[in-house]
Motif scaffolding. Structure first.
Motif, PDB file in Angstrom:
ATOM      1  N   ALA A 109       1.077  -1.258  -0.060  1.00 44.95           N
ATOM      2  CA  ALA A 109      -0.172  -0.089  -0.027  1.00 44.95           C
ATOM      3  C   ALA A 109       0.782   1.300   0.054  1.00 44.95           C
ATOM      4  O   ALA A 109       0.637   1.986  -0.774  1.00 44.95           O
ATOM      5  CB  ALA A 109      -0.841   0.029   1.315  1.00 44.95           C
ATOM      6  N   ALA A 110       2.080   1.141   0.735  1.00 42.86           N
ATOM      7  CA  ALA A 110       2.759   2.411   0.988  1.00 42.86           C
ATOM      8  C   ALA A 110       3.642   2.679  -0.258  1.00 42.86           C
ATOM      9  O   ALA A 110       3.496   3.772  -0.940  1.00 42.86           O
ATOM     10  CB  ALA A 110       3.650   2.406   2.097  1.00 42.86           C
ATOM     11  N   VAL A 111       3.950   1.543  -0.995  1.00 45.92           N
ATOM     12  CA  VAL A 111       4.800   1.810  -2.142  1.00 45.92           C
ATOM     13  C   VAL A 111       3.712   2.136  -3.286  1.00 45.92           C
ATOM     14  O   VAL A 111       4.174   3.121  -4.234  1.00 45.92           O
ATOM     15  CB  VAL A 111       5.328   0.278  -2.493  1.00 45.92           C
ATOM     16  N   THR A 112       2.540   1.584  -3.261  1.00 50.82           N
ATOM     17  CA  THR A 112       1.650   1.992  -4.333  1.00 50.82           C
ATOM     18  C   THR A 112       1.198   3.624  -4.200  1.00 50.82           C
ATOM     19  O   THR A 112       1.141   4.317  -5.275  1.00 50.82           O
ATOM     20  CB  THR A 112       0.477   1.174  -4.272  1.00 50.82           C
ATOM     21  N   LEU A 113       1.092   3.916  -3.233  1.00 52.33           N
ATOM     22  CA  LEU A 113       0.751   5.405  -2.656  1.00 52.33           C
ATOM     23  C   LEU A 113       1.999   6.254  -3.292  1.00 52.33           C
ATOM     24  O   LEU A 113       1.713   7.437  -3.888  1.00 52.33           O
ATOM     25  CB  LEU A 113       0.273   5.569  -1.400  1.00 52.33           C
ATOM     26  N   THR A 114       3.103   6.048  -2.744  1.00 54.19           N
ATOM     27  CA  THR A 114       4.346   6.671  -2.999  1.00 54.19           C
ATOM     28  C   THR A 114       4.395   6.834  -5.018  1.00 54.19           C
ATOM     29  O   THR A 114       4.551   7.902  -5.293  1.00 54.19           O
ATOM     30  CB  THR A 114       5.414   6.183  -2.443  1.00 54.19           C
ATOM     31  N   ALA A 115       4.179   5.765  -5.474  1.00 61.47           N
ATOM     32  CA  ALA A 115       4.386   5.691  -7.075  1.00 61.47           C
ATOM     33  C   ALA A 115       3.231   6.534  -7.517  1.00 61.47           C
ATOM     34  O   ALA A 115       3.757   7.573  -8.398  1.00 61.47           O
ATOM     35  CB  ALA A 115       4.439   4.172  -7.409  1.00 61.47           C
ATOM     36  N   VAL A 116       2.105   6.504  -6.935  1.00 66.21           N
ATOM     37  CA  VAL A 116       1.027   7.356  -7.637  1.00 66.21           C
ATOM     38  C   VAL A 116       1.323   8.737  -7.264  1.00 66.21           C
ATOM     39  O   VAL A 116       1.147   9.710  -8.218  1.00 66.21           O
ATOM     40  CB  VAL A 116      -0.337   7.039  -6.957  1.00 66.21           C
ATOM     41  N   ALA A 117       1.708   9.106  -6.013  1.00 66.03           N
ATOM     42  CA  ALA A 117       2.146  10.579  -5.549  1.00 66.03           C
ATOM     43  C   ALA A 117       3.022  11.050  -6.470  1.00 66.03           C
ATOM     44  O   ALA A 117       3.131  12.340  -6.767  1.00 66.03           O
ATOM     45  CB  ALA A 117       2.231  10.728  -4.019  1.00 66.03           C
ATOM     46  N   LEU A 118       4.202  10.406  -6.487  1.00 67.02           N
ATOM     47  CA  LEU A 118       5.265  10.884  -7.363  1.00 67.02           C
ATOM     48  C   LEU A 118       4.975  11.099  -8.921  1.00 67.02           C
ATOM     49  O   LEU A 118       5.744  11.727  -9.709  1.00 67.02           O
ATOM     50  CB  LEU A 118       6.476   9.984  -7.267  1.00 67.02           C
ATOM     51  N   THR A 119       3.852  10.367  -9.344  1.00 61.58           N
ATOM     52  CA  THR A 119       3.614  10.599 -10.791  1.00 61.58           C
ATOM     53  C   THR A 119       2.461  11.781 -11.152  1.00 61.58           C
ATOM     54  O   THR A 119       2.718  12.510 -11.699  1.00 61.58           O
ATOM     55  CB  THR A 119       2.974   9.188 -11.269  1.00 61.58           C
ATOM     56  N   TRP A 120       1.512  11.443 -10.053  1.00 61.95           N
ATOM     57  CA  TRP A 120       0.338  12.490 -10.474  1.00 61.95           C
ATOM     58  C   TRP A 120       0.403  13.620  -9.874  1.00 61.95           C
ATOM     59  O   TRP A 120      -0.403  14.804  -9.956  1.00 61.95           O
ATOM     60  CB  TRP A 120      -0.999  11.837  -9.934  1.00 61.95           C
ATOM     61  N   LEU A 121       1.230  13.728  -8.614  1.00 63.21           N
ATOM     62  CA  LEU A 121       1.698  15.279  -7.986  1.00 63.21           C
ATOM     63  C   LEU A 121       2.675  15.741  -8.582  1.00 63.21           C
ATOM     64  O   LEU A 121       3.396  16.837  -7.825  1.00 63.21           O
ATOM     65  CB  LEU A 121       1.473  15.025  -6.448  1.00 63.21           C
TER      66      LEU A 121
END
Length: 202
Positions: free
Chosen positions: A109-121
Motif C-alpha cells: 500500500a505504501a509503495v503504491t501510494l508513493t508511486a501514484v503521488a510521485l507521478t500524479w502530483l
C-alpha cells in the motif's frame, strides 16, 4: 507511420530519462526487488493516460488554467520535499540501508501510494507529458501514432529501469552505497522542489 512512432518514442525518452523523483523511486524499488511490477505498471499506465490526454488536446486547457497550475505545482513541491526528508532519514540510518536480510520490505500500500503521488502530483509530468508532448503530437499528421510511440518508450524505459536495476545489486549490497544514493536523491528532490517554487514566485 513508423517514422512518426519513432519520433514519439525518442521524444518521450528525452523527457523522462533524466533522474527525477519518479525515476529515483523506480530505481530504488528495482534495487530492492520490492513490488517492482506494480511500480513499473503504475508509472507506465499513468504515462499512457497523460500522453493520451495531451494528444487529445487537453494540454492546452491545462496550460491556460493558471490556478490549476499553481495548485499542482505547490502540491508537487510538497511531495518532493517530503520524499527528500524520507531519503535523508534513510541515509542517516545505515542499518536500514542493507539490501538483503535486514531491512523490512516496504508495504504494498505504501509503495503504491508513493508511486501514484510521485507521478500524479509532479507538475513536470503535466508540463512535459501533457502540455509539451501533446503540443508536439498535434504537429504530426498522425498524432496518435506519435502518441503510441511515446507510450512504447515509456513502457520500455520504466521496465528497463525497474527490472534492470538488479544488475547493480552487488554495488548496493554495501550500506554506504545506499547512503550515497539516498543523499543524492534528497539533493535532487530538494533542488527540483525549490526550482518549482521559485518558478512559481517568479
Amino acid at each position: 507511420m513508423l517514422t512518426t512512432a519513432l519520433a514519439g518514442f525518442g521524444f518521450l525518452l528525452s523527457l523522462i530519462v533524466a533522474i527525477g523523483a519518479q525515476n529515483a523511486f523506480v530505481l530504488r524499488q528495482g534495487l530492492r526487488r520490492e513490488h517492482v511490477g506494480i511500480v513499473v505498471a503504475i508509472c507506465a499506465i499513468s504515462d499512457a493516460i497523460l500522453i493520451a490526454v495531451g494528444t487529445a488536446g487537453v494540454g492546452a486547457v491545462v496550460a491556460a488554467n493558471q490556478t490549476l497550475l499553481v495548485v499542482v505545482t505547490v502540491l508537487g513541491a510538497g511531495v518532493l520535499l517530503a520524499y527528500a526528508v524520507a531519503a535523508l532519514r534513510r541515509a542517516a540510518r545505515p542499518q536500514a540501508l542493507v539490501v538483503d536480510g535486514v531491512d523490512e520490505p516496504g508495504g504494498l500500500a505504501a509503495v503504491t501510494l508513493t508511486a501514484v503521488a510521485l507521478t500524479w502530483l509532479n507538475p513536470h509530468v503535466y508540463l512535459d507529458t501533457v502540455v509539451l508532448l501533446g503540443s508536439v503530437a498535434s504537429t504530426y499528421s498522425s498524432p496518435w501514432t506519435f502518441a503510441a510511440g511515446a507510450m512504447t518508450g515509456s513502457v520500455l524505459w520504466f521496465a528497463g529501469l525497474g527490472f534492470g536495476a538488479g544488475l547493480l545489486r552487488p554495488l548496493f549490497a554495501k550500506p554506504v552505497a545506499w547512503r550515497i544514493f539516498d543523499l543524492a536523491v534528497a539533493v535532487i528532490m530538494i533542488a527540483v522542489a525549490v526550482g518549482l517554487l521559485l518558478g512559481l514566485a517568479g
